[in-house]
Design a protein around this motif. Structure first.
Motif, short mmCIF file in Angstrom:
data_model
loop_
_atom_site.label_atom_id
_atom_site.label_comp_id
_atom_site.label_asym_id
_atom_site.label_seq_id
_atom_site.Cartn_x
_atom_site.Cartn_y
_atom_site.Cartn_z
N SER B 80 0.81 -1.23 0.00
CA SER B 80 0.00 0.00 0.00
C SER B 80 0.83 1.27 0.00
O SER B 80 0.31 2.32 -0.34
N ASP B 81 2.10 1.22 0.44
CA ASP B 81 2.80 2.48 0.63
C ASP B 81 3.88 2.74 -0.43
O ASP B 81 4.92 3.29 -0.13
N ALA B 82 3.54 2.40 -1.68
CA ALA B 82 4.46 2.79 -2.76
C ALA B 82 4.38 4.30 -2.92
O ALA B 82 3.29 4.86 -2.99
N ARG B 84 6.93 7.99 -4.32
CA ARG B 84 8.10 8.45 -5.06
C ARG B 84 9.04 9.12 -4.07
O ARG B 84 8.80 10.26 -3.65
N ILE B 85 10.08 8.41 -3.65
CA ILE B 85 11.00 8.91 -2.64
C ILE B 85 12.31 9.28 -3.32
O ILE B 85 12.92 8.42 -3.98
N ASN B 86 12.73 10.52 -3.18
CA ASN B 86 13.90 11.05 -3.88
C ASN B 86 13.83 10.74 -5.38
O ASN B 86 14.80 10.33 -6.00
N GLY B 87 12.64 10.92 -5.95
CA GLY B 87 12.46 10.78 -7.39
C GLY B 87 12.40 9.36 -7.90
O GLY B 87 12.43 9.14 -9.10
N LYS B 88 12.36 8.37 -6.99
CA LYS B 88 12.32 6.98 -7.43
C LYS B 88 11.17 6.28 -6.71
O LYS B 88 10.95 6.52 -5.53
N ASN B 89 10.45 5.43 -7.45
CA ASN B 89 9.33 4.72 -6.82
C ASN B 89 9.85 3.64 -5.88
O ASN B 89 10.62 2.78 -6.29
N ARG B 90 9.45 3.71 -4.61
CA ARG B 90 9.87 2.70 -3.65
C ARG B 90 8.74 2.49 -2.65
O ARG B 90 7.81 3.28 -2.58
N LEU B 91 8.88 1.42 -1.85
CA LEU B 91 7.99 1.23 -0.72
C LEU B 91 8.59 1.98 0.46
O LEU B 91 9.76 1.75 0.80
N ALA B 92 7.81 2.86 1.08
CA ALA B 92 8.34 3.63 2.21
C ALA B 92 8.75 2.70 3.35
O ALA B 92 9.65 3.02 4.12
N CYS B 93 8.12 1.52 3.45
CA CYS B 93 8.41 0.60 4.54
C CYS B 93 9.63 -0.26 4.25
O CYS B 93 10.04 -1.05 5.11
N LYS B 94 10.21 -0.17 3.06
CA LYS B 94 11.41 -0.96 2.77
C LYS B 94 12.61 -0.08 2.49
O LYS B 94 13.65 -0.56 2.08
N THR B 95 12.47 1.23 2.67
CA THR B 95 13.55 2.16 2.36
C THR B 95 14.12 2.71 3.66
O THR B 95 13.43 3.42 4.41
N ILE B 111 2.88 8.57 -6.13
CA ILE B 111 3.31 7.96 -7.38
C ILE B 111 2.64 8.67 -8.55
O ILE B 111 1.53 9.19 -8.43
N LYS B 112 3.34 8.70 -9.69
CA LYS B 112 2.86 9.49 -10.83
C LYS B 112 1.89 8.70 -11.71
O LYS B 112 1.86 7.49 -11.69
N GLY B 113 1.12 9.46 -12.50
CA GLY B 113 0.26 8.83 -13.51
C GLY B 113 -1.12 8.46 -13.01
O GLY B 113 -1.96 8.03 -13.78
N LEU B 114 -1.35 8.59 -11.70
CA LEU B 114 -2.66 8.31 -11.14
C LEU B 114 -3.15 9.58 -10.44
O LEU B 114 -2.34 10.35 -9.93
N THR B 115 -4.46 9.79 -10.42
CA THR B 115 -5.01 11.01 -9.86
C THR B 115 -4.74 11.08 -8.36
O THR B 115 -5.05 10.14 -7.62
N VAL B 116 -4.16 12.19 -7.89
CA VAL B 116 -3.91 12.35 -6.47
C VAL B 116 -5.21 12.74 -5.78
O VAL B 116 -5.91 13.66 -6.21
N THR B 173 3.95 0.28 -12.59
CA THR B 173 3.03 0.95 -13.52
C THR B 173 3.17 2.46 -13.43
O THR B 173 3.18 3.16 -14.43
N SER B 174 3.34 2.99 -12.20
CA SER B 174 3.42 4.44 -12.06
C SER B 174 4.83 4.95 -12.33
O SER B 174 5.09 6.14 -12.20
N SER B 175 5.77 4.07 -12.71
CA SER B 175 7.09 4.54 -13.13
C SER B 175 7.22 4.50 -14.65
O SER B 175 8.24 4.89 -15.21
N CYS B 176 6.16 4.01 -15.32
CA CYS B 176 6.22 3.79 -16.77
C CYS B 176 5.83 5.06 -17.52
O CYS B 176 4.72 5.56 -17.37
N PRO B 177 6.75 5.61 -18.34
CA PRO B 177 6.45 6.85 -19.06
C PRO B 177 5.28 6.72 -20.04
O PRO B 177 4.60 7.71 -20.30
#
Lengths: 160, 254
Positions: B80-82, B84-95, B111-116, B173-177
């Motif tokens: 659930s917690d994907a 964009r941390i320092n410009g890279k998609n990660r899980l906040a709980c694994k970083t 994460i980008k590409g989905l409505t906030v 998916t949200s890292s895909c241009p």
């Protein structure tokens, strides 16, 4: 006790003054993949697969055709200085070079046009922008291919 | 008690001398207050061996309770917690904070590409719509209920092992241009989950799924940029899976 203020919106004072309430709801942004009446029923078909395959196959053939073309035109026998009407007329006297140039024209134009088509698909965001850009692209492609083919087939070395 | 007790001041110093000051730069958005998203900085005293999620918890619990983000298990499984941390998609709980240069402000964005929807929460519906479209469940032709287990050899199981690891966090998916543009592309996660059934020897609807992915917005929109493979917190070779689906489409058609 004023209950009307808190029931209008679940937003407390800690988040700032609410702009929207029940009577004036926040605007909804349409989700990108949402099914609407405008969504085409099915966009399946083998066209995208054929286009993908064509890019790979034509790319391989073009490497040979274009590098050979550049070598003959620019490097061998004194480079660009030898190119003139007589040089082109001499090469196109042979059907081999006619086929070579025709193949190169068609493959390079279709390869480039398909590449630009995918770029337009990837970067143009509005349907209208896409439509116009692709219209322009297809017009230019068809015009260049037809004109080039016409020249190769109707070339007259004795033209004055 | 006879056990020696440290001086109170000394104990406090010992308890906090491993803490460092980290700036969390969080992308805040509240549609009910403003139409624009803004960056907000939070200074935290935090152990560098803690995770970004712990930092977000500290902010939400002690500093600003309005910070909104998703998290459930907090241990890299629920997805659930994907973000964009320092410009890279990660899980906040694994970083871990020490792994992402805490000297500079740590940026946290949705994460980008989905409505906030709010702060770090996005509308996942388009993502799950694409997932549902590939029919991510076992389909067999037999109509009767099975009377015994569906057996499978170890090699057959190995064939799709990599793609069973997906936790549907949407980091790929949200890292895909291509997905960023208009969101019509199925996206790597849906293709990975189709791959998991297409190459499963027990499943009998591979042809149907391939036909679905042969769509105009199916696998052929993949540009092999490898963003998805880089982003996957589970280490799935996502781009390889997409290429395998492309190959299966071509080899089964010709």
């Amino acid at each position: 006790m004023s209950t009307t203020e808190t029931t209008a919106s679940g937003v407390g004072p800690v988040e700032g003054a609410p702009l929207f309430n029940v009577d004036n709801p926040a605007p909804l942004i349409e989700a990108p993949r949402k099914r609407t009446t405008k969504t085409p029923r099915s966009t399946r078909g083998n066209f995208e697969m054929a286009a993908w395959l064509f890019m790979r196959l034509s790319g391989v053939v073009l490497v040979v055709l274009v590098l050979g073309h550049l070598l003959i035109q620019l490097v061998l026998d004194g480079g660009v200085s030898k190119i003139g009407f007589a040089f082109v007329a001499g090469r196109w006297a042979s059907p081999f070079w006619q086929v070579w140039d025709l193949l190169m024209l068609w493959l390079a134009m279709l390869h480039g046009a398909n590449g630009l088509r995918t770029i337009i698909n990837d970067y143009a965001e509005r349907a209208n922008t896409r439509l116009w850009l692709k219209g322009l692209l297809y017009t230019a492609t068809v015009f260049t291919i037809l004109l080039g083919s016409l020249v190769i087939f109707t070339f007259d070395p004795n033209i004055r | 008690m006879a056990t020696p007790v440290l001086d109170k001041v000394e104990a406090e110093a010992a308890a906090s001398d491993h803490l460092i000051t980290v700036t969390f730069r969080v992308r805040r958005f509240n549609p009910e207050v403003s139409a624009d998203a803004v960056w907000e900085d939070f200074q935290l005293e935090i152990d560098p061996k803690e995770r970004v999620l712990d930092g977000l918890h500290k902010i939400k619990w002690d500093v600003d309770g309005t910070l909104t983000f998703r998290r459930s298990c907090a241990h890299g499984i629920c997805g659930s917690d994907a973000m964009r941390i320092n410009g890279k998609n990660r899980l906040a709980c694994k970083t871990l904070i020490k792994d992402i240069n805490p000297e500079k402000p740590i940026t946290v964005e949705p994460i980008k590409g989905l409505t906030v929807l709010k702060d770090l929460v996005v509308d996942m519906e388009p993502f799950f719509q694409a997932y549902r479209d590939v029919m991510p469940f076992l389909i067999t032709k037999e109509t009767n209920e099975p009377t015994r287990e569906r057996l499978q050899s170890a090699e057959d199981r190995e064939r799709f092992d990599d793609t069973t690891k997906c936790i549907l966090c949407a980091a790929c998916t949200s890292s895909c241009p291509v997905f960023w543009n208009d969101g019509q592309y199925f996206g790597p996660a849906a293709i990975v989950n189709a791959h998991r059934f297409i190459f499963d020897s027990r499943d009998e609807a591979a042809e149907q799924r391939l036909e679905i992915l042969n769509d105009r917005d199916g696998v052929w929109r993949c540009r092999t940029t490898f963003n998805c493979t880089d982003a996957c917190p589970r280490g799935i070779e996502v781009t390889k899976a997409i290429q395998e689906v492309k190959r299966a489409l071509i080899t089964r058609r010709f």
